[in-house]
Scaffold this motif. Structure first.
Motif, PDB file in Angstrom:
ATOM      1  N   ARG A 103       0.948  -1.296   0.384  1.00  0.00           N
ATOM      2  CA  ARG A 103      -0.142   0.090  -0.101  1.00  0.00           C
ATOM      3  C   ARG A 103       0.868   1.176  -0.016  1.00  0.00           C
ATOM      4  N   SER A 124       0.431   3.240  -3.608  1.00  0.00           N
ATOM      5  CA  SER A 124      -0.350   5.163  -2.258  1.00  0.00           C
ATOM      6  C   SER A 124       0.784   6.588  -3.503  1.00  0.00           C
ATOM      7  N   TYR A 145      -4.837   8.527  -5.482  1.00  0.00           N
ATOM      8  CA  TYR A 145      -4.745   7.951  -4.175  1.00  0.00           C
ATOM      9  C   TYR A 145      -5.475   8.884  -3.049  1.00  0.00           C
ATOM     10  N   GLY A 153      -9.509  -4.803   3.142  1.00  0.00           N
ATOM     11  CA  GLY A 153      -8.291  -4.574   1.784  1.00  0.00           C
ATOM     12  C   GLY A 153      -7.495  -5.992   1.597  1.00  0.00           C
ATOM     13  N   ASP A 159      -1.894  -4.158  -4.775  1.00  0.00           N
ATOM     14  CA  ASP A 159      -2.661  -3.494  -3.723  1.00  0.00           C
ATOM     15  C   ASP A 159      -4.058  -3.720  -4.110  1.00  0.00           C
ATOM     16  N   TRP A 198      -8.070  -1.944  -3.308  1.00  0.00           N
ATOM     17  CA  TRP A 198      -8.361  -0.466  -2.649  1.00  0.00           C
ATOM     18  C   TRP A 198     -10.339  -1.035  -2.562  1.00  0.00           C
ATOM     19  N   THR A 245      -1.739   6.350   4.179  1.00  0.00           N
ATOM     20  CA  THR A 245      -1.925   4.759   4.521  1.00  0.00           C
ATOM     21  C   THR A 245      -2.393   4.292   5.925  1.00  0.00           C
TER      22      THR A 245
END
Length: 819
Positions: A176, A180, A187, A443, A464, A466, A478
């Motif tokens: 993440r 991000s 993000y 997540g 990742d 989302w 994050t």
């Protein structure tokens, strides 16, 4: 070409982008627009940036074949869809908890016939010694993970339950952070749920399951197999996120009815262990004999409630794939409800009718052993002979096998070869028990690559995940990073030794780089070949000085080419060798180090890789080393700054600094002994002395204080001047202060302190003027002998520090071996 418009899914199955609808589809369009997915150069740049950031996190291995791969594009899941999935995951966790409670309690599921005894009692995950162990609170299953895939009709299906020591939470947060940052603009404007709150819930849950603790609250640690484990990064990163110490079996001892951590100077109680070690390895007395990963007596301490081990021992039985066959009817029996989240259709061969079905359909099923000891077998890839062999193995031990219907997993756009390529996708979700139920991570750890159902774990490239919230998130981070351990927290002998050697190897790398820079500078002046319009350097003082410096470099580092002394990790003493040792030392104490320090380490490794490639392209020409050496020195100075400004002044910091000061003192003494202890012609000595001063960051001060030059002034500055942070006297003073900051050792520090006192006294008796002037038989005997006497005492001091502070008990075996 617009890559997004040209993207096509493979086959008729579900694709996360193309066949998504509603808000999720809109989110993909926004992601594509803001991330400029239509441009190949943008995709390549994002992928390169991901690799760089992974290196900064310490996630890229030296061997590219074992490097963690992360795709810059996330998997997007709509909030409404996640809401239903989250509820189903909670139900599944509650069901598994009820099963676990019964199996190590009344065992009604076995006596009633709802669950065949062979599924439980014949599985290696069932730990008979765990009978009677209970953890505080309403749940016996502390945390769980589930591997999911979306099938062809878009419904989520569980591929496997990961319940013994689930791996992946550290990777979730690291992924993440990287994604991000690479997609920072996207993000910040996204409606993505943050993952940080889950780690806060996990930390709170660990405190909730502790037995009665003292006034300072429960003491929690993460039990890891060590830095050699394939999941070492995950363990260390998770410990750092939770602010918990990372301990190995050798760091712990069970005595007086409790579990204690062996720290420098004393034992400290441990109330909760977050277990990352296989259950069979945690106690060589009651479980796997000869295991060096566990703690003798740990099972008994857990049985009496003196320590809480989570997940509790024996949880691994829930990972038996044969259990998937019976979960629907167990859900109805235990919870009076249907199982919301289905599992992959599974046939247990211990049942005769199901075994017949598997045998008849070997060519189209996925066959896996219930123990998990072997990788799944794809029936359609087997030859007729191989199918016959597999059928014979199943017939010989049918209860040890299951067959599963294959699932055509959904695909997700993935960056490959300057394009977006659809790849089968699976998610690993996580849940932790709280008093009011299970909290599910908002997540997951995504991964794409080979058929996830057949992979048997996290393989391929990570993604990742989302989860899109209905409203923009209040914060763009994050997730909150949990506080680190308190400044007074103790350090284990094992961690202390790693920190001590981290300091030594860091200083060794820096001193080697500085001396290499001095040699490279003289090489440029006195060893360059003739160029058009400029003759080669004539023999004289310059080449002679270069020869002295080269001899000193080989004495301090190793006999190797200049290029090899920089980049060859197999040369003991090279810069690459020292950096490799630094990475190993740091891996064992990740919970003690700031993330910024990993960025400096990754900069060192990147520079070495780039220099190796340059040498392959241009040859091992010493004239080209200076730029790489300069970048290495910059990264080493950043690392030193991190040590000075980012680490709490605790026992670990004192040990790290003690290692640095000891090694700097040792290298300075060795350098002077190899360069100026033997007299040379005045012109040669002047050049050698100037290089030595440059290598020890003292040339400018020397020129200012001693404009007339001379060896005596240099010896005064490098040996006895307490105002010079590079002098020997300064190192001895700092070393004494750091050793004084260590807890009193049971073995006594008299010998350790005596060696330091003797080195200090010898330095005090040296006298720079006398040392520079006094000669006998063409040698500076007084200087030479004093440096040799100080040098061997420093060597002995390193050994004595290890003996006093780092000696740990060793698991002994009976003469005949374990039976």
């Amino acid at each position: 070409m617009d890559l997004l418009e040209s993207y096509r899914a493979n086959g008729p199955g579900h694709d996360e982008m193309l066949q998504a609808s509603g808000p999720a589809r809109l989110a993909w369009e926004q992601l594509a627009e803001q991330a400029r997915l239509g441009r190949p150069d943008r995709l390549d740049a994002s992928r390169a940036e991901v690799m760089r950031l992974l290196q900064d996190e310490g996630l890229v291995a030296a061997d590219p074949a074992h490097a963690w791969q992360l795709d810059p594009l996330p998997v997007l899941v709509d909030e409404l869809e996640w809401h239903h999935l989250e509820a189903a995951l909670r139900q599944r966790a509650e069901l598994l908890d009820a099963i676990l409670t019964d199996l190590y309690g009344e065992r009604r599921l076995l006596t009633s016939g709802l669950l065949p005894p062979e599924v439980v009692l014949g599985h290696p995950g069932f730990v008979r010694a765990a009978d009677g162990i209970r953890i505080p609170g309403p749940h016996q299953l502390f945390h769980t993970a589930a591997d999911l895939a979306r099938n062809a009709d878009g419904a989520w299906t569980v591929l496997a339950d990961q319940v013994d020591a689930p791996v992946g939470l550290g990777y979730v947060m690291a992924d993440r952070r990287v994604v991000s940052e690479v997609l920072a603009g996207v993000y910040r404007q996204s409606r993505t749920r943050r993952v940080g709150p889950y780690f806060q819930s996990l930390r709170a849950a660990l405190q909730e399951v502790a037995p009665a603790a003292g006034p300072d609250g429960p003491r929690v640690a993460v039990l890891t197999p060590g830095p050699a484990s394939p999941a070492a990064f995950d363990h260390g990163y998770l410990a750092a996120m939770l602010g918990l110490p990372l301990v190995e079996g050798g760091d712990l001892v069970a005595q007086d009815g409790r579990v204690w951590a062996r720290t420098l100077g004393r034992l400290e109680p441990v109330d909760v262990l977050l277990r990352r070690v296989d259950a069979a390895d945690v106690d060589p007395l009651e479980l796997r004999r000869g295991s060096r990963r566990g703690v003798p007596g740990l099972v008994q301490a857990a049985r009496t409630g003196a320590v809480t081990v989570v997940n509790t021992l024996g949880t691994g039985v829930l990972g038996n794939p044969a259990l998937l066959t019976y979960l629907p009817r167990l859900a109805r029996a235990l919870r009076s409800e249907d199982l919301t989240l289905p599992s992959a259709v599974t046939y247990w061969c211990g049942d005769r009718s199901m075994c017949s079905h598997v045998m008849a359909n070997l060519g189209r099923l996925i066959v896996r052993p219930t123990s998990g000891a072997e990788r799944p077998v794809l029936g359609w890839e087997l030859t007729l002979d191989q199918r016959a062999d597999l059928a014979a193995r199943i017939a010989g031990q049918p209860a040890a096998w299951v067959g599963q219907e294959p699932i055509e997993a959904s695909t997700t756009p993935t960056v490959q070869h300057h394009a977006l390529v659809p790849q089968p996708t699976a998610l690993r979700t996580f849940a932790v028990a709280r008093p009011g139920g299970y909290a599910v991570l908002s997540g997951a750890l995504g991964h794409v690559g080979p058929a996830p159902q057949a992979a048997g774990g996290i393989v391929g490239t990570a993604k990742d995940v989302w989860v899109l919230a209905p409203e923009p998130a209040e914060t763009a981070g994050t997730g909150a990073v949990l506080p680190a351990r308190s400044p007074g927290a103790a350090v284990s002998a094992r961690a202390g030794e790693d920190l001590f050697h981290l300091g030594r190897h860091t200083e060794r790398a820096e001193s080697t780089v500085r001396l290499l820079l001095a040699v490279a500078d003289r090489w440029d002046d006195f060893a360059r070949p003739a160029l058009p319009g400029r003759p080669a350097n004539a023999p004289g003082a310059g080449p002679a000085a270069l020869a002295v410096l080269l001899e000193a470099l080989h004495t301090l580092a190793a006999e190797a080419s200049l290029a090899g002394l920089v980049t060859d990790p197999t040369v003991h003493g090279s810069v690459a060798w020292s950096v490799g040792r630094m990475a190993q030392d740091a891996a064992g104490v990740r919970d003690n180090l700031s993330p910024d320090l990993w960025r400096a380490l990754s900069a060192l490794e990147r520079t070495l890789r780039a220099e190796r490639q340059r040498q392959l392209d241009d040859g091992e020409n010493p004239l080209g080393l200076a730029p790489a050496l300069g970048r290495l020195l910059e990264a080493l100075m950043a690392l030193s700054g991190g040590f000075a400004e980012s680490l709490v002044r605790d026992v670990g910091w004192h040990l790290l600094e003690a290692g640095r000061r000891l090694e700097r003192a040792r290298r300075l003494v060795s350098t002077l002994a190899a360069t100026v202890a033997l007299p040379h012609d005045d012109a040669v000595e002047r050049l050698v002395l100037e290089s030595v001063l440059l290598a020890n960051e003292s040339a400018i001060t020397y020129r200012r204080r001693h404009p007339g030059g001379g060896l005596a002034g240099a010896l005064d500055l490098l040996l006895v001047d307490l105002s010079n942070p590079r002098s020997l006297a300064f190192q001895l003073r700092e070393l004494r202060a750091h050793l004084a900051g260590l807890p009193a050792a049971g073995r006594g520090t008299a010998s350790r302190d005596q060696l330091l006192d003797e080195a200090h006294d010898l330095l005090g008796e040296l006298g720079p003027e006398r040392a520079a002037r006094e000669r006998a038989a063409g040698r500076r005997v007084h200087l030479e002998q004093t440096l040799a006497s100080i040098g061997w005492r420093l060597e002995e001091l390193a050994t004595e520090i290890s003996r006093v502070h780092f000696t740990r008990p060793v698991v002994a075996q009976w003469p005949g071996g374990w039976q």
